[in-house]
Design a protein around this motif. Structure first.
Motif, mmCIF file in Angstrom:
data_model
loop_
_atom_site.group_PDB
_atom_site.id
_atom_site.type_symbol
_atom_site.label_atom_id
_atom_site.label_comp_id
_atom_site.label_asym_id
_atom_site.label_seq_id
_atom_site.Cartn_x
_atom_site.Cartn_y
_atom_site.Cartn_z
ATOM 1 N N LEU A 284 0.750 -1.322 -0.004
ATOM 2 C CA LEU A 284 -0.052 -0.038 0.009
ATOM 3 C C LEU A 284 0.937 1.179 -0.200
ATOM 4 O O LEU A 284 0.498 2.386 -0.530
ATOM 5 C CB LEU A 284 -1.100 0.082 1.087
ATOM 6 N N ARG A 285 2.008 1.213 0.921
ATOM 7 C CA ARG A 285 2.865 2.427 0.635
ATOM 8 C C ARG A 285 3.457 2.557 -0.749
ATOM 9 O O ARG A 285 3.697 4.054 -1.150
ATOM 10 C CB ARG A 285 3.823 2.109 1.654
ATOM 11 N N ARG A 286 3.978 1.555 -1.318
ATOM 12 C CA ARG A 286 4.401 1.661 -2.738
ATOM 13 C C ARG A 286 3.093 2.408 -3.681
ATOM 14 O O ARG A 286 3.470 3.034 -4.475
ATOM 15 C CB ARG A 286 4.551 0.160 -3.387
ATOM 16 N N CYS A 287 1.981 1.956 -3.427
ATOM 17 C CA CYS A 287 0.874 2.656 -4.211
ATOM 18 C C CYS A 287 0.625 4.001 -3.951
ATOM 19 O O CYS A 287 0.620 4.777 -4.752
ATOM 20 C CB CYS A 287 -0.205 1.791 -4.058
ATOM 21 N N TRP A 288 0.625 4.345 -2.598
ATOM 22 C CA TRP A 288 0.738 5.726 -2.017
ATOM 23 C C TRP A 288 1.760 6.649 -2.831
ATOM 24 O O TRP A 288 1.355 7.953 -3.232
ATOM 25 C CB TRP A 288 0.645 5.654 -0.549
ATOM 26 N N ARG A 289 3.004 5.951 -2.955
ATOM 27 C CA ARG A 289 3.938 6.901 -3.513
ATOM 28 C C ARG A 289 3.602 7.207 -4.860
ATOM 29 O O ARG A 289 4.054 8.182 -5.607
ATOM 30 C CB ARG A 289 5.229 6.259 -3.352
ATOM 31 N N LEU A 290 3.356 6.094 -5.635
ATOM 32 C CA LEU A 290 2.805 6.221 -7.163
ATOM 33 C C LEU A 290 1.650 7.513 -7.124
ATOM 34 O O LEU A 290 1.856 7.929 -8.214
ATOM 35 C CB LEU A 290 2.361 4.914 -7.719
ATOM 36 N N VAL A 291 0.902 7.117 -6.177
ATOM 37 C CA VAL A 291 -0.194 8.317 -6.616
ATOM 38 C C VAL A 291 0.194 9.655 -5.959
ATOM 39 O O VAL A 291 -0.265 10.646 -6.885
ATOM 40 C CB VAL A 291 -1.456 8.031 -5.477
ATOM 41 N N GLN A 292 1.141 9.788 -5.321
ATOM 42 C CA GLN A 292 1.580 10.960 -4.787
ATOM 43 C C GLN A 292 2.519 11.703 -6.289
ATOM 44 O O GLN A 292 2.538 12.688 -6.660
ATOM 45 C CB GLN A 292 2.628 11.071 -3.722
ATOM 46 N N ARG A 293 3.333 10.628 -6.770
ATOM 47 C CA ARG A 293 3.961 11.161 -8.047
ATOM 48 C C ARG A 293 3.150 11.611 -9.066
ATOM 49 O O ARG A 293 3.449 12.444 -9.838
ATOM 50 C CB ARG A 293 4.965 9.824 -8.478
ATOM 51 N N PHE A 294 2.058 10.772 -9.476
ATOM 52 C CA PHE A 294 1.331 11.221 -10.284
ATOM 53 C C PHE A 294 0.444 12.546 -10.173
ATOM 54 O O PHE A 294 0.426 13.294 -11.090
ATOM 55 C CB PHE A 294 0.212 9.981 -10.455
ATOM 56 N N ALA A 295 0.209 12.760 -8.944
ATOM 57 C CA ALA A 295 -0.443 13.969 -8.585
ATOM 58 C C ALA A 295 0.653 15.143 -8.849
ATOM 59 O O ALA A 295 0.213 16.427 -9.222
ATOM 60 C CB ALA A 295 -0.880 13.986 -7.064
ATOM 61 N N ARG A 296 1.932 15.069 -8.460
ATOM 62 C CA ARG A 296 2.984 16.035 -8.754
ATOM 63 C C ARG A 296 2.953 16.506 -9.930
ATOM 64 O O ARG A 296 3.040 17.432 -10.392
ATOM 65 C CB ARG A 296 4.342 15.622 -8.101
ATOM 66 N N ASN A 297 3.149 15.244 -10.836
ATOM 67 C CA ASN A 297 3.420 15.326 -12.475
ATOM 68 C C ASN A 297 2.173 16.227 -13.043
ATOM 69 O O ASN A 297 2.396 17.019 -13.900
ATOM 70 C CB ASN A 297 3.440 14.006 -12.968
ATOM 71 N N ARG A 298 0.845 15.731 -12.423
ATOM 72 C CA ARG A 298 -0.386 16.405 -12.936
ATOM 73 C C ARG A 298 -0.089 17.866 -12.695
ATOM 74 O O ARG A 298 -0.782 18.749 -13.446
ATOM 75 C CB ARG A 298 -1.368 15.865 -12.410
ATOM 76 N N SER A 299 -0.112 18.116 -11.397
ATOM 77 C CA SER A 299 -0.068 19.639 -11.164
ATOM 78 C C SER A 299 1.153 20.412 -12.122
ATOM 79 O O SER A 299 0.882 21.579 -12.262
ATOM 80 C CB SER A 299 0.584 19.794 -9.636
ATOM 81 N N ALA A 300 2.231 19.888 -12.314
ATOM 82 C CA ALA A 300 3.271 20.562 -12.946
ATOM 83 C C ALA A 300 2.786 20.867 -14.379
ATOM 84 O O ALA A 300 2.988 21.578 -14.927
ATOM 85 C CB ALA A 300 4.437 19.654 -12.911
ATOM 86 N N GLU A 301 1.997 19.853 -15.167
ATOM 87 C CA GLU A 301 1.412 19.869 -16.207
ATOM 88 C C GLU A 301 0.248 20.982 -16.389
ATOM 89 O O GLU A 301 0.502 21.892 -17.267
ATOM 90 C CB GLU A 301 0.896 18.693 -16.693
ATOM 91 N N GLU A 302 -0.342 21.137 -15.271
ATOM 92 C CA GLU A 302 -1.337 22.049 -15.360
ATOM 93 C C GLU A 302 -0.838 23.528 -15.240
ATOM 94 O O GLU A 302 -1.438 24.485 -15.603
ATOM 95 C CB GLU A 302 -2.444 21.617 -14.285
ATOM 96 N N GLY A 303 0.233 23.531 -14.402
ATOM 97 C CA GLY A 303 0.897 24.929 -14.214
ATOM 98 C C GLY A 303 1.643 25.662 -15.374
ATOM 99 O O GLY A 303 2.223 26.701 -15.451
ATOM 100 N N ARG A 304 1.744 24.836 -16.603
ATOM 101 C CA ARG A 304 2.469 25.281 -17.618
ATOM 102 C C ARG A 304 1.758 26.238 -17.982
ATOM 103 O O ARG A 304 0.825 26.439 -18.467
ATOM 104 C CB ARG A 304 2.770 24.151 -18.498
#
Length: 53
Positions: free
Chosen positions: A33-53
């Motif tokens: 579950l911790r590994r999945c949590w890290r993947l979700v966090q990474r996805f959210a950061r990448n998504r935020s960076a893409e929207e900020g462009r």
């Protein structure tokens, strides 16, 4: 494992942290579950960076 994590997030329980979720779910361990949590966090950061462009 990620389905178990998402089910824990949208479930009716008060505690939404990874450790209590792992204790409630027999077939999925804390590390998984911790590994999945890290993947979700990474996805959210990448998504935020893409929207900020």
């Amino acid at each position: 494992m990620c389905l178990a994590y998402i089910a824990g997030l949208i479930g009716l329980r008060d505690r939404k942290s990874v450790q209590p979720m792992a204790m409630r779910i027999d077939e999925v361990g804390y590390d998984q579950l911790r590994r999945c949590w890290r993947l979700v966090q990474r996805f959210a950061r990448n998504r935020s960076a893409e929207e900020g462009r």
